[in-house]
Design an enzyme around this catalytic site. Structure first.
Site, PDB file in Angstrom:
ATOM      1  N   ARG A 266      -0.552  20.127  -2.356  1.00  0.00           N
ATOM      2  CA  ARG A 266      -1.956  19.763  -2.172  1.00  0.00           C
ATOM      3  C   ARG A 266      -2.116  19.168  -0.775  1.00  0.00           C
ATOM      4  O   ARG A 266      -1.796  18.012  -0.535  1.00  0.00           O
ATOM      5  CB  ARG A 266      -2.350  18.738  -3.252  1.00  0.00           C
ATOM      6  CG  ARG A 266      -3.838  18.503  -3.394  1.00  0.00           C
ATOM      7  CD  ARG A 266      -4.101  17.372  -4.373  1.00  0.00           C
ATOM      8  NE  ARG A 266      -3.780  16.085  -3.771  1.00  0.00           N
ATOM      9  CZ  ARG A 266      -3.263  15.049  -4.427  1.00  0.00           C
ATOM     10  NH1 ARG A 266      -2.942  15.160  -5.690  1.00  0.00           N
ATOM     11  NH2 ARG A 266      -3.035  13.916  -3.793  1.00  0.00           N
ATOM     12  N   HIS A 270      -6.671  14.282  -3.216  1.00  0.00           N
ATOM     13  CA  HIS A 270      -6.990  14.686  -4.593  1.00  0.00           C
ATOM     14  C   HIS A 270      -8.475  15.025  -4.703  1.00  0.00           C
ATOM     15  O   HIS A 270      -8.862  16.069  -5.226  1.00  0.00           O
ATOM     16  CB  HIS A 270      -6.621  13.557  -5.554  1.00  0.00           C
ATOM     17  CG  HIS A 270      -7.010  13.826  -6.969  1.00  0.00           C
ATOM     18  ND1 HIS A 270      -6.410  14.792  -7.744  1.00  0.00           N
ATOM     19  CD2 HIS A 270      -7.965  13.266  -7.755  1.00  0.00           C
ATOM     20  CE1 HIS A 270      -6.962  14.810  -8.942  1.00  0.00           C
ATOM     21  NE2 HIS A 270      -7.919  13.906  -8.973  1.00  0.00           N
ATOM     22  N   TYR A 279       0.370   6.970  -0.896  1.00  0.00           N
ATOM     23  CA  TYR A 279       1.463   7.366  -1.785  1.00  0.00           C
ATOM     24  C   TYR A 279       2.284   8.559  -1.273  1.00  0.00           C
ATOM     25  O   TYR A 279       3.232   8.978  -1.928  1.00  0.00           O
ATOM     26  CB  TYR A 279       0.930   7.672  -3.186  1.00  0.00           C
ATOM     27  CG  TYR A 279      -0.164   8.724  -3.237  1.00  0.00           C
ATOM     28  CD1 TYR A 279       0.132  10.077  -3.234  1.00  0.00           C
ATOM     29  CD2 TYR A 279      -1.504   8.347  -3.308  1.00  0.00           C
ATOM     30  CE1 TYR A 279      -0.862  11.033  -3.292  1.00  0.00           C
ATOM     31  CE2 TYR A 279      -2.519   9.300  -3.367  1.00  0.00           C
ATOM     32  CZ  TYR A 279      -2.190  10.643  -3.362  1.00  0.00           C
ATOM     33  OH  TYR A 279      -3.190  11.588  -3.417  1.00  0.00           O
TER      34      TYR A 279
END
Length: 375
Positions: A266, A270, A279
């Site tokens: 990705r 998100h 993260y």
């Protein structure tokens, strides 16, 4: 006896590489990493390339519109084009697609207009397209629920002897949900014509894969349910298409379900409200950008003399045209009718709801903001 352990056992990483037909440099590969699958013909690959280029331009445009406040939110699929388009292109028009909230480019490839795809993200309607016309269910926000819906439809089709296939997308995080387990198990027990595409993009929002499962690969989970599983390079559209096409035809012939894990990444956050820098490392993102699925196929097609500058320009013009049309329709002010709140709530309108609708209509009419219709 305590089952607590102070130190987690060392995880053994899978020794087998994902199945692929094109390597990162765009060269055709041979040997065991192909899994016995063959590279699709040039015409098919050109079609997949065109669809990926158009889909990425659409995705980039919608992300920009979201940053401008034209949409409430948008989950980008930038970098996952091979997974989505390779899978969807394997379906016949009569087959059904059960997408997640991240699969807008799959719906675009299915032939749904941008304005209809984006209505739910804009807040106009929950679902802006005719699901039966396009054989595509509504984009599912709850994790893994759409997998059960796909199995249910596929089971009904099997009972009716209707030769259709239901394909559903899941993320790696969705495989940790109970609904995914139930869908896999029911599909295998009933031998439904279902194909599960797990887009392993490494993160369930902020939770990395290694904190979700001890399985060496997500495809290994298929063994426990009694169905075939394939661990595939999800940035290789040739492999995704070839393996998914074989799974679809197997399901159509009565061979039952298949689980396909596409290993991808990705690239974007998100959603637009996410901060991925909290993260994951920027160097990891750059690493995966160098594994770009469009560039990989482009290199192969150029080396084969199939992708000329003229054709490349034509595809670019098509992509830009779609982007312009998307901008135009999404920057226009939405025509909202407050009375639509009462539509499609019940098959047979209830008295209490009708009374509430009449009260709101009277209030709007008194304020001069609404012209009541004859409904």
């Amino acid at each position: 006896m305590s089952l607590n352990v102070e130190h987690a056992p060392t995880r053994t990483l899978p020794s087998e590489k994902p199945l692929r037909l094109l390597d990162n440099a765009g060269h055709a590969v041979t040997g065991h990493t192909t899994g016995g699958f063959s590279l699709p013909d040039t015409e098919t690959l050109l079609g997949l390339y065109r669809k990926m280029v158009v889909a990425r331009r659409f995705d980039v445009q919608v992300t920009a519109l979201t940053k401008q406040g034209r949409l409430a939110t948008y989950p980008s699929a930038y970098g996952q084009e091979a997974c989505e388009i390779g899978a969807v292109a394997s379906l016949d028009r009569a087959d059904w697609l059960f997408p997640t909230y991240r699969d807008s480019i799959a719906l675009l490839t299915r032939g749904i207009a941008p304005a209809d795809i984006l209505q739910s993200f804009r807040g106009d309607w929950h679902n802006g397209y005719d699901q039966h016309e396009f054989r595509a269910a509504a984009q599912a926000t709850p994790l893994a629920t759409q997998a059960l819906h796909a199995v249910g439809l596929a089971h009904a089709a099997r009972l009716r002897r209707d030769p259709i296939v239901a394909l559903t997308f899941l993320g790696d995080g969705a495989t940790s949900e109970g609904d995914a387990h139930e869908a896999f198990n029911f599909a295998a027990v009933w031998q439904t014509p279902t194909v599960f595409i797990v887009q392993n993009n490494q993160f369930a929002i902020s939770v990395p894969l290694e904190k979700q499962t001890r399985a060496a690969t997500l495809a290994d989970k298929a063994v426990g349910y009694g169905m075939p599983g394939f661990h595939v390079d999800g940035n290789d559209v040739a492999a995704m298409y070839a393996i998914t096409h074989a799974a679809v035809e197997r399901a159509r012939a009565g061979g039952g379900p298949t689980l396909i894990e596409g290993v991808t990444y990705r690239i974007e956050p998100h959603t637009n409200s996410d901060d991925p820098s909290r993260y994951r490392a920027a160097r990891d993102v750059e690493h995966w950008k160098r594994r770009d699925p469009i560039e990989r196929l482009e290199k192969y097609l150029v080396s084969e003399g199939a992708l000329t500058e003229t054709l490349r320009a034509e595809i670019t013009d098509e992509a830009e045209g779609l982007a312009a049309a998307t901008r135009e329709v999404m920057t226009a002010e939405a025509e909202l009718d407050p009375l639509e709140l009462f539509d499609h709530v019940y098959a047979r309108p209830r008295a209490a709801l009708a009374a509430q609708r009449a009260a709101l209509a009277a209030e709007l009419a008194a304020a001069g903001t609404h012209q009541e219709d004859a409904r």
